[in-house]
Design a protein around this motif. Structure first.
Motif, PDB file in Angstrom:
ATOM      1  N   LEU A  41      57.548  41.620  28.716  1.00  0.00           N
ATOM      2  CA  LEU A  41      58.681  42.486  28.622  1.00  0.00           C
ATOM      3  C   LEU A  41      58.794  43.786  28.996  1.00  0.00           C
ATOM      4  N   ARG A  42      57.394  44.297  29.511  1.00  0.00           N
ATOM      5  CA  ARG A  42      57.775  45.591  30.435  1.00  0.00           C
ATOM      6  C   ARG A  42      58.178  45.118  32.058  1.00  0.00           C
ATOM      7  N   VAL A  43      58.064  43.807  32.327  1.00  0.00           N
ATOM      8  CA  VAL A  43      58.861  43.503  33.668  1.00  0.00           C
ATOM      9  C   VAL A  43      59.972  43.001  33.403  1.00  0.00           C
ATOM     10  N   GLU A  44      60.302  42.393  32.459  1.00  0.00           N
ATOM     11  CA  GLU A  44      61.681  41.980  32.267  1.00  0.00           C
ATOM     12  C   GLU A  44      62.072  41.872  30.843  1.00  0.00           C
ATOM     13  N   HIS A  45      62.807  42.948  30.473  1.00  0.00           N
ATOM     14  CA  HIS A  45      63.098  43.206  29.100  1.00  0.00           C
ATOM     15  C   HIS A  45      64.356  42.590  28.618  1.00  0.00           C
ATOM     16  N   THR A  46      64.360  41.170  28.081  1.00  0.00           N
ATOM     17  CA  THR A  46      65.670  40.616  28.041  1.00  0.00           C
ATOM     18  C   THR A  46      65.574  40.162  26.581  1.00  0.00           C
ATOM     19  N   PRO A  47      66.689  39.731  26.049  1.00  0.00           N
ATOM     20  CA  PRO A  47      66.526  39.449  24.459  1.00  0.00           C
ATOM     21  C   PRO A  47      65.868  38.050  24.262  1.00  0.00           C
TER      22      PRO A  47
END
Length: 419
Positions: free
Chosen positions: A330-336
């Protein structure tokens, strides 16, 4: 003789030609684009060649190398078409001369032919094209999805997708975008989009957006083949991470459906049917990518898939490690979608209420409102909590959004069980 007047031999040949089209048409097209230098001319020539094949193969038999036969036939059909359109004899020579010289018997051993699909991927993902056009063009030209299939996958109208593809082809033609793999100095900056597109292709094959089957093995296998090709060219950690991710997911392919073709969830799959060779290769790749300390979201997702692959049973899965990896992801790629998967992992750790609250918060926004798997996940957690009415409501929303037949039947069975 069949009811429509075709002989059994004609029906058998049609079936064989259809099978060749499914397995070879994208490779034939990629080579023709290189030889002819134009998407539309290549596509027209390819379809001409398949039409000729129906007649010639009925008379002469199916050639030993159908792909080479199709490439050669299509190329000369394009030359003939050019001559007809040129009308004048000298103009016909110009048209023929404008076609790049190509092998008359192009086969698997020809390195140009072998790399043509990689050239096509980089051309379709050229930075001069809009991002949504890159994906649409790749799915259409590299993977052979129809405009309608791409539209369903991206929840948009077929006319919108068609416009994106037409504009992308015009841009390639007008801007003279080269049909080639970038040189090594510029390759890394082009890599992100290519990886994204390859993974989208894999996902469409691993879990079809619509239709009668859960998977489309031809697409997922093609994505893995392209990733292997790319790794040979550029062995970057994220290329290895993506390849690892696809191998680890693909290792479960045969266990994702029962003998009747119905969907089998991860927790109910027969893990003895998982492909151990793919798991070993995928786990080795992800370990190498993690050691590089230059990894990104694909490597982290592969690490999560490796945790599942290493668990002897669903109950023995190290869900706390899965949650920890999702926290990093999530820190690298915060997507739903990543947040949704993390919420499910939290629930599987034993805190179902916390997982459910996280999903409700995500569904309160608009991004996941049309995503059937978000509603299906909520329904499952409500079912586990004994909230039958809420579970039924969410299963019904998911059923209304799902477009894949086995998923729809699975959701309907859940509804029937709770009603």
């Amino acid at each position: 003789m069949t009811e429509r007047g075709h002989t059994d031999g004609e029906v058998t040949l049609r079936t064989r030609v259809d099978a060749v089209y499914r397995t070879e048409s994208r490779r034939v097209l990629a080579t023709l684009i290189r030889l002819l230098g134009d998407f539309d001319r290549a596509e027209e020539a390819m379809h001409d060649a398949f039409t000729v094949a129906l007649e010639r193969w009925h008379r002469d038999g199916v050639p030993a190398n159908p792909r080479s036969w199709l490439i050669s036939t299509a190329r000369f059909r394009a030359i003939d078409a050019g001559r007809r359109h040129a009308r004048l004899e000298h103009a016909a020579h110009d048209v023929a001369a404008s076609l790049h010289p190509g092998p008359s018997d192009a086969g698997d051993d020809d390195p140009d032919v072998r790399d043509d699909q990689l050239r096509l991927v980089f051309t379709c993902c050229h930075p001069a094209l809009a991002a949504d056009a890159q994906v649409a063009l790749t799915l259409r030209e590299v993977c052979g999805l129809t405009t309608e299939e791409i539209a369903r996958a991206y929840l948009t109208a077929p006319s919108t997708i068609a416009q994106r593809i037409v504009r992308a082809k015009q841009k390639i033609r007008v801007a003279r975008i080269p049909y080639q793999v970038p040189d090594l100095p510029t390759l890394p900056e082009r890599l992100h989009t290519v990886l994204q597109v390859i993974y989208l292709v894999f996902n469409e094959g691993y879990s079809a957006s619509a239709g009668a089957a859960v998977t489309r093995h031809d697409l997922s296998a093609e994505a893995i083949r392209l990733a292997r090709l790319l790794r040979g060219l550029l062995p970057e950690p994220e290329v290895e991470g993506l390849l690892a991710l696809m191998l680890l997911h693909s290792s479960r392919r045969v266990s994702r459906t029962g003998a009747d073709g119905e969907l089998v969830l991860l927790e109910a799959q027969d893990r003895t049917r998982w492909d151990r060779a793919m798991i070993i290769e995928g786990s080795t790749l992800v370990q190498g990518a993690l050691r590089s300390r230059r990894f990104g979201p694909y490597t982290l997702q592969a690490a999560i898939a490796a945790v599942h692959a290493e668990a002897p049973t669903a109950a023995a899965t190290d869900w706390r490690q899965v949650v920890g990896l999702y926290d990093v992801l999530l820190r690298v790629e915060h997507t739903p979608v990543v947040a949704l998967n993390r919420a499910v992992a939290i629930a599987m750790c034993g805190d179902v209420q916390a997982g459910l609250a996280a999903i409700d918060a995500l569904l309160a926004g608009t991004t996941l409102a049309g995503y059937h798997l978000a509603h299906a996940a909520r329904a499952d957690l409500c079912r586990r909590c004994g909230r039958t009415d809420d579970a039924l409501a969410s299963y019904r929303i998911a059923l209304g959004l799902a477009r894949q037949d086995p998923e729809r039947r699975f959701l309907q069975r859940r509804i029937d069980e709770l009603s």
